[in-house]
Design a protein around this motif. Structure first.
Motif, PDB file in Angstrom:
ATOM      1  N   MET A 127       0.857  -1.168   0.000  1.00  0.00           N
ATOM      2  CA  MET A 127       0.000   0.000   0.000  1.00  0.00           C
ATOM      3  C   MET A 127       0.906   1.235   0.000  1.00  0.00           C
ATOM      4  SD  MET A 127      -3.032  -1.550   0.304  1.00  0.00           S
ATOM      5  CE  MET A 127      -4.127  -0.200   0.529  1.00  0.00           C
ATOM      6  N   LYS A 128       0.640   2.112  -0.979  1.00  0.00           N
ATOM      7  CA  LYS A 128       1.463   3.317  -1.032  1.00  0.00           C
ATOM      8  C   LYS A 128       0.720   4.432  -1.765  1.00  0.00           C
ATOM      9  CE  LYS A 128       3.959   1.645  -5.093  1.00  0.00           C
ATOM     10  NZ  LYS A 128       5.258   1.301  -5.654  1.00  0.00           N
ATOM     11  N   ILE A 129       1.256   5.638  -1.591  1.00  0.00           N
ATOM     12  CA  ILE A 129       0.756   6.814  -2.292  1.00  0.00           C
ATOM     13  C   ILE A 129       1.932   7.413  -3.047  1.00  0.00           C
ATOM     14  CG2 ILE A 129      -0.282   9.100  -2.092  1.00  0.00           C
ATOM     15  CD1 ILE A 129      -1.519   8.153   0.583  1.00  0.00           C
ATOM     16  N   ILE A 130       1.761   7.566  -4.358  1.00  0.00           N
ATOM     17  CA  ILE A 130       2.791   8.153  -5.205  1.00  0.00           C
ATOM     18  C   ILE A 130       2.330   9.560  -5.583  1.00  0.00           C
ATOM     19  CG2 ILE A 130       4.041   7.971  -7.385  1.00  0.00           C
ATOM     20  CD1 ILE A 130       3.374   4.912  -7.266  1.00  0.00           C
ATOM     21  N   GLU A 131       3.216  10.544  -5.419  1.00  0.00           N
ATOM     22  CA  GLU A 131       2.883  11.933  -5.746  1.00  0.00           C
ATOM     23  C   GLU A 131       3.711  12.398  -6.930  1.00  0.00           C
ATOM     24  OE1 GLU A 131       2.808  14.744  -2.451  1.00  0.00           O
ATOM     25  OE2 GLU A 131       2.990  13.028  -1.096  1.00  0.00           O
ATOM     26  N   HIS A 132       3.086  13.202  -7.791  1.00  0.00           N
ATOM     27  CA  HIS A 132       3.841  13.884  -8.836  1.00  0.00           C
ATOM     28  C   HIS A 132       3.094  15.148  -9.246  1.00  0.00           C
ATOM     29  CE1 HIS A 132       1.133  11.497 -11.439  1.00  0.00           C
ATOM     30  NE2 HIS A 132       1.367  12.403 -12.368  1.00  0.00           N
ATOM     31  N   GLN A 133       3.798  16.012  -9.958  1.00  0.00           N
ATOM     32  CA  GLN A 133       3.223  17.272 -10.424  1.00  0.00           C
ATOM     33  C   GLN A 133       3.406  17.400 -11.920  1.00  0.00           C
ATOM     34  OE1 GLN A 133       5.199  20.392  -8.205  1.00  0.00           O
ATOM     35  NE2 GLN A 133       3.428  20.544  -6.853  1.00  0.00           N
ATOM     36  N   GLY A 134       2.497  18.150 -12.520  1.00  0.00           N
ATOM     37  CA  GLY A 134       2.602  18.469 -13.935  1.00  0.00           C
ATOM     38  C   GLY A 134       1.685  19.620 -14.264  1.00  0.00           C
ATOM     39  N   ASN A 135       2.182  20.604 -14.988  1.00  0.00           N
ATOM     40  CA  ASN A 135       1.389  21.778 -15.380  1.00  0.00           C
ATOM     41  C   ASN A 135       0.744  22.473 -14.177  1.00  0.00           C
ATOM     42  OD1 ASN A 135       1.908  21.406 -18.155  1.00  0.00           O
ATOM     43  ND2 ASN A 135       0.265  19.884 -18.267  1.00  0.00           N
ATOM     44  N   GLY A 136       1.433  22.471 -13.041  1.00  0.00           N
ATOM     45  CA  GLY A 136       0.912  23.127 -11.846  1.00  0.00           C
ATOM     46  C   GLY A 136      -0.171  22.350 -11.122  1.00  0.00           C
ATOM     47  N   ILE A 137      -0.384  21.110 -11.518  1.00  0.00           N
ATOM     48  CA  ILE A 137      -1.401  20.251 -10.903  1.00  0.00           C
ATOM     49  C   ILE A 137      -0.692  19.191 -10.068  1.00  0.00           C
ATOM     50  CG2 ILE A 137      -3.282  18.628 -11.352  1.00  0.00           C
ATOM     51  CD1 ILE A 137      -3.642  20.063 -14.085  1.00  0.00           C
ATOM     52  N   ASN A 138      -1.224  18.914  -8.890  1.00  0.00           N
ATOM     53  CA  ASN A 138      -0.699  17.850  -8.039  1.00  0.00           C
ATOM     54  C   ASN A 138      -1.519  16.583  -8.265  1.00  0.00           C
ATOM     55  OD1 ASN A 138       1.280  19.434  -6.569  1.00  0.00           O
ATOM     56  ND2 ASN A 138      -0.489  20.472  -5.696  1.00  0.00           N
ATOM     57  N   SER A 168      -2.287  -0.538   7.107  1.00  0.00           N
ATOM     58  CA  SER A 168      -1.816  -1.787   6.488  1.00  0.00           C
ATOM     59  C   SER A 168      -2.756  -2.271   5.390  1.00  0.00           C
ATOM     60  CB  SER A 168      -1.643  -2.872   7.552  1.00  0.00           C
ATOM     61  OG  SER A 168      -2.890  -3.134   8.171  1.00  0.00           O
ATOM     62  N   ASP A 169      -4.018  -1.856   5.408  1.00  0.00           N
ATOM     63  CA  ASP A 169      -4.960  -2.332   4.384  1.00  0.00           C
ATOM     64  C   ASP A 169      -5.701  -1.218   3.635  1.00  0.00           C
ATOM     65  OD1 ASP A 169      -6.525  -1.608   6.552  1.00  0.00           O
ATOM     66  OD2 ASP A 169      -7.908  -3.279   6.314  1.00  0.00           O
ATOM     67  N   GLN A 170      -5.296   0.045   3.820  1.00  0.00           N
ATOM     68  CA  GLN A 170      -5.937   1.161   3.112  1.00  0.00           C
ATOM     69  C   GLN A 170      -4.939   2.289   2.858  1.00  0.00           C
ATOM     70  OE1 GLN A 170      -9.077   2.656   5.634  1.00  0.00           O
ATOM     71  NE2 GLN A 170     -10.599   1.367   4.645  1.00  0.00           N
TER      72      GLN A 170
END
Length: 181
Positions: free
Chosen positions: A1-12, A117-119
């Motif tokens: 379980m993970k959260i991936i962050e990125h940006q593009g054109n000023g948008i998260n 662990s599950d969300q």
């Protein structure tokens, strides 16, 4: 379980990923679901929602694809509620919360990330002011996006206002059944 962050054109962008590689991508522009990647009806791993490949197109075309719709999703006939005149943006009627501003096309604030662990999930907020689009009360709208390890994706909304007001939000995701963007 993970959260991936990125940006593009000023948008998260925030991609929620479970242990089975299912993923849901949400952008802060309109608290919009831009992708849900999972096994489609034929068993192929694919994005099953319709939308744009480029986040800037969500801003340009304002199509509601995957967007949060609030304060009220749908049409209010004659753009009137009680003694309040709401913004007319569909002929004489009021559609999907109005357009001054249309919060489906405004940046939302990431309040916090959820991770157990599950969300995995996000809590996003938008504050709409008293009188915007004719609605009474300053309202804090909270959108919760949660993906669990069993492949269940949920969206829930809450609103807190300092005056009696209308609140009937929704999400406007269109399902593509594995069709590429």
């Amino acid at each position: 379980m993970k959260i991936i962050e990125h940006q593009g054109n000023g948008i998260n962008y925030y991609t929620l990923v479970n242990n089975h590689h299912m993923s849901v991508t949400i952008m802060d522009w309109g608290a919009t679901v831009t992708a849900i990647k999972t096994h489609d009806k034929d068993g192929n791993f694919a994005n099953i929602v319709l939308g744009f490949d480029d986040g800037a197109d969500y801003i340009t075309y304002q199509s509601f694809f995957g967007a949060t719709i609030a304060r009220v999703a749908g049409i209010i006939k004659n753009a009137r509620w009680r003694q309040y005149d709401l913004t007319q943006n569909a002929g004489e009627n009021h559609l999907n919360g109005g357009n001054m501003p249309q919060i489906s096309f405004e940046p939302w604030f990431l309040e916090r990330k959820l991770h157990t662990s599950d969300q995995v999930g996000l809590v996003m907020q938008y504050i709409t002011l008293d009188g915007e689009n004719g609605y009474p009360g300053t309202m804090t709208i909270t959108a919760n996006f949660v993906l669990d390890n069993d492949g269940k994706f949920t969206i829930s909304y809450t609103g807190k206002s300092d005056k009696t007001t209308l609140f009937n939000p929704s999400n406007h995701t269109y399902w593509g059944c594995g069709t590429p963007h």
